[in-house]
Design an enzyme around this catalytic site. Sequence first.
Site, PDB file in Angstrom:
ATOM      1  N   HIS A  32      -4.961   7.168   4.524  1.00  0.00           N
ATOM      2  CA  HIS A  32      -3.694   7.267   3.807  1.00  0.00           C
ATOM      3  C   HIS A  32      -3.579   8.629   3.130  1.00  0.00           C
ATOM      4  O   HIS A  32      -3.954   8.783   1.977  1.00  0.00           O
ATOM      5  CB  HIS A  32      -3.605   6.163   2.750  1.00  0.00           C
ATOM      6  N   GLU A 433      -2.227 -17.724 -14.166  1.00  0.00           N
ATOM      7  CA  GLU A 433      -3.625 -17.837 -13.749  1.00  0.00           C
ATOM      8  C   GLU A 433      -4.106 -16.574 -13.046  1.00  0.00           C
ATOM      9  O   GLU A 433      -5.268 -16.175 -13.203  1.00  0.00           O
ATOM     10  CB  GLU A 433      -3.795 -19.041 -12.812  1.00  0.00           C
TER      11      GLU A 433
END
Lengths: 698, 698
Positions: A32, A433
């Site tokens: 990348h 969560e």
Amino acid sequence: MAQLDWSDLDNKAVDTARVLAADAVEKVGNGHPGTAMSLAPAAYLLWNKVMRRDPLDDQWIGRDRFILSVGHSSLTQYVQLYLNGYGLELDDLKALRTWGSLTPGHPEYGHTKGVEITTGPLGQGLASAVGFAYASRFERGLFDPNAAPGTSPFDHFVYVIAGDGDLQEGVTAEASSLAGHQQLGNLIAIYDSNQISIEDDTTIAFTEDVAKRYESYDWHVQTVDWKKTGVYVEDVAALNDAIQAAKAVTDKPSLIILKTIIGWPSPKKQNTGKIHGSALGADELKGLKEVLGFDPEKSFQVADEVIEHTRKAVAKGAAERAEWQKSFDEWAAANPENKKLLDRLEAGQLPDGVEAALPVFEGGTEVSTRAASGKVLNALGPVIPELWGGSADLAESNNTTLEGAKSFVPAQWSTHEWTGDNYGRVLHFGIREHAMGAILNGIALHGKTRAYGGTFLIFSDYMRPAVRLAALMKVPSIFVWTHDSVALGEDGPTHQPIEQLATLRAIPELDVVRPADANEVAYAWKTILERRNGPAGIALTRQNIPVFTRGEGVASGDTFAHARETAKGAYILVDAANGKPDVIFIATGSEVQLAVAAREQLASEGIHARVVSVPCLEWFYEQTAAYQESVLPSVVKARVSIEAGLSLTWDKIVGSTGRSVSIEHFGASADYKTLFTKFGITTEAAVQAAKETLAAQK
Amino acid sequence: MAQLDWSDLDNKAVDTARVLAADAVEKVGNGHPGTAMSLAPAAYLLWNKVMRRDPLDDQWIGRDRFILSVGHSSLTQYVQLYLNGYGLELDDLKALRTWGSLTPGHPEYGHTKGVEITTGPLGQGLASAVGFAYASRFERGLFDPNAAPGTSPFDHFVYVIAGDGDLQEGVTAEASSLAGHQQLGNLIAIYDSNQISIEDDTTIAFTEDVAKRYESYDWHVQTVDWKKTGVYVEDVAALNDAIQAAKAVTDKPSLIILKTIIGWPSPKKQNTGKIHGSALGADELKGLKEVLGFDPEKSFQVADEVIEHTRKAVAKGAAERAEWQKSFDEWAAANPENKKLLDRLEAGQLPDGVEAALPVFEGGTEVSTRAASGKVLNALGPVIPELWGGSADLAESNNTTLEGAKSFVPAQWSTHEWTGDNYGRVLHFGIREHAMGAILNGIALHGKTRAYGGTFLIFSDYMRPAVRLAALMKVPSIFVWTHDSVALGEDGPTHQPIEQLATLRAIPELDVVRPADANEVAYAWKTILERRNGPAGIALTRQNIPVFTRGEGVASGDTFAHARETAKGAYILVDAANGKPDVIFIATGSEVQLAVAAREQLASEGIHARVVSVPCLEWFYEQTAAYQESVLPSVVKARVSIEAGLSLTWDKIVGSTGRSVSIEHFGASADYKTLFTKFGITTEAAVQAAKETLAAQK
């Protein structure tokens, strides 16, 4: 505002960073390059000018923390680690994304010096950065609570570089809401708003007003637009001003929206999805080098004057560290007790008296393991000041509250149930969560305190990417998962774990701990806290289960083993009375009682059964082969596993002629005794399975 | 604005709803009465006044949809289903949360008439509601694209009741951002802002500005504050006005923030965390009844005049339906082709010509299964107009794009790569895997179109709660998971699935499909599309793998089986040449080629090996016992599984004397050939394992 010292050599260093990134990707053929190129000015600004770090010691506790949430752009960080003298050299950059290199595809914690956290799964970096900031405040509260703001050796900043993907993922939405709520003034995130992701222009899927959203979370939001004049100008001074302004806002986390052109100044591929995740190709790479005044025929060019200039970071870091050391020494002299605490934590040791503090639960009583866990935590709380934790809005159900402790929130958010304090010990994650998991990881990565977070076992699914990342990094995050079987009852199948124990055990390096009674809970917590080599999740019952009456040593005759055997992961809870088992029950948690009852019933029929409790299979597999063989002798192939969930974990252990008492389908809404009966999680089923496996041996 | 017709009897019906909710929880002893009590006016308003529904037919395609995102408050819906004549009776309410009842703890799709979706795991309802709204627009595009807005029989609204938990979960942040982007004018969410969750006052964890956040997503946001005067007034007319205003805004989804007092008018427990999730208790329940003018000594009281009044909903629904039927019949007459399409979809049938359209891949070539999948989708696209899908920003990597089709986004969001159209077929989820899963579920629940969404297999972890819910509901969502092993290579361990195949298979009712070559991909898609009884995930390779040269029938001698055997889940790809295998290889996906090579090598040593390809274990287990025995004869215990991930799935199948070629640890960053060698995923390892299992038989 601090004046930015920025010379032509700095510009050259930035361009060198771009070209190195492009060269490295070109060499390996994949990676990348785009973001690493266009973010080079920002990254260099942070690493060479802004951050207080010591290149020679990446463990220095006074350092500013850096989190590359855009992990795919690992070169953004690797190149700076090289330029600024953190130990990486050109050969490491040349070895990008190859076997055994220090420069893997995504930054890996514990693998490359200067990498604070493994990133790559999007959102995790930014979400865990919130945990870093939580930890820095909590640690300040432990060590230096009374210092004026900004004056403590424990004060530092947490810098993040995040991208479009990070901003889209829900985990950062959760964590960012908490960060604003917590007023984390030392958290500064630079959002690289380049408007390009893999599907090209992000307008196709992402048109929300990010600035407004972060303001809604109560962040301090600034925009630095390098495109604003119509001509692209990398106005580093403007970015520096924004960073200084962010530092000055001490009661809000800061988001700096930096509008960039990905892959700039690549002549043809800048501002395209292609440059995000592919090599430039030979022609484009030459074009880039020409634009930047580099020799298009050469690779990995670094002018001597550039590296000489950038590596002044080493001396700068040493000087900053020396300065810091003075304040640290002053603090140490003035706070000898706190210094002792810090030394203990840095050594990774528990205090004396942990075992003595453990509650002892009386045999013959009944208690849920979640209630036992709450008692254990509250017994350990006064002994272990570095222990803190809470729940994702299930405190009372998870039994995670340290009674009498204040809540870790600004005092202004106190409610009639909770008293807030910036240095509190009780965590409130809200119904988030996933952020909880990522924040716990950040806390574990930042320092040596031990934080835990609770929810129902079923909702471990919501936090799974963070749990996996903890395991991959081997950081000792602690997850408390209560309501650990269909026995949670009436809430029904959406809330009833079936595959969760097996699928969590399937995550490498994660300790899944499921104690069989209250005293196993005590030793399970002790063992979890003694270990620092990876995360643990503790699965606890909602319903009451028997506390076994135990002896003082290992199992013998009809005497049950002492609960300290828990630390071995699996142990003979109660043996065949003659010590020669015909059949072995292998059970966990609330189902161990069924094995015990089945053993008795079988004994009355002359069949000798051993009961092995398996609080943690991962700990068991660390024991010696001899110990493992002593618990599960290979000659005894008549084996029955009992667990109120999938048999999957146990298939290999019980083997082809073994049997499993298990649940292989979704649950249902009813009281738990009905469910256990309907689903065949009973003593009768265990006895029947034992007889079947015995028959199968013939 | 439509005038609200609201009488004293309506007030009495609302109070009856409250008392029934409290009675039902009291009877079973557990549950969530608080929200059901305070939301009774809103729920009654929707069910009795606002929504267009036919109580006698919950499958009517013209109905407004209702999603109770606060699934724990199932009584909110059950009581309305009772009052308005949807089939529930008082006895059903009395059986709340007990074995076999129609009123389980959380609403369950397919179990209770009138329940559109299973909810309970927070956030899923609101996130899937976005999918409902996607589906309604897409279906309108299929059937009646040219009708003026609001005039089509396919126009209807999607109503959601959401709570604090839904608003905190990241999945709704992702989905809500997409909903605003998509300008889903028919989506109307009522957010019950009662400021109480399990840890009591939400101020302890949730202080963001929700209205501002939803405005940042480009929603139409209104606030209806029943507390604004200081005295609590349930101003139903104000809420109705807001709903009418929301309906009038056709280019934005609407959020109505309704400020309520949880548990109102319970005398002592209103506005507390206790009333959220526990029975009121006898005294408080009496107090409630006294406040509301009910006999405190009686339970489940429903005045005749009340039920008579509320059940007028049946006649009202019939009238609305008759009205709708006219427009539907007109549409059907004017659009016979589209009506045929609708009939086919309603019958759950594929069009003719699917098998004929499947591409045939030439044996002896090499192609990645993700590329093959892209070819198959593009071959099927013209034949199956109800097929649509996309990716979470990995379109090119997942090969999910239907070439030439427009993108399902408003035209104004077109980019230079994509052309937007409200009725487009290409989905762009952005980097939001979890919302993608929930939206796909919503699409599958809404109608009979078939939508798929892609990401990397590793990121199935991000969407796991939605995948599980699809399985629990048995809805045919389709997940495309590419880059399905460590062979994705250089991106390294954060991106490399290890435990994902095994842990996905562990979810009951989920079909995990991993084709071994391009032609298996074709038949895998055909089979997935033929089935409608649950979700499927298809795991596909990044790397090229061989296309096997196959015969026309089953395997025989050295001839490979035809790929249509894929539908059986597992089949003999190529048998021992003599038809009598000494050893069986059981392999999936890219590792089947290793089994084929190992078979050849073993043959040269006189060992007869069978290769079983297992594209989908769940399909295999649906076959007859005789077929299963024919593929895996129980007498052949020399078995070797090969899969580049955990052996966990295969432990039971290979048995105690079998072997597994597997990876039991995290991956690493390198090219995939190096990884396969280093991790022992090789032909040599397969041959070695075969010899070991053969030796173990002696």
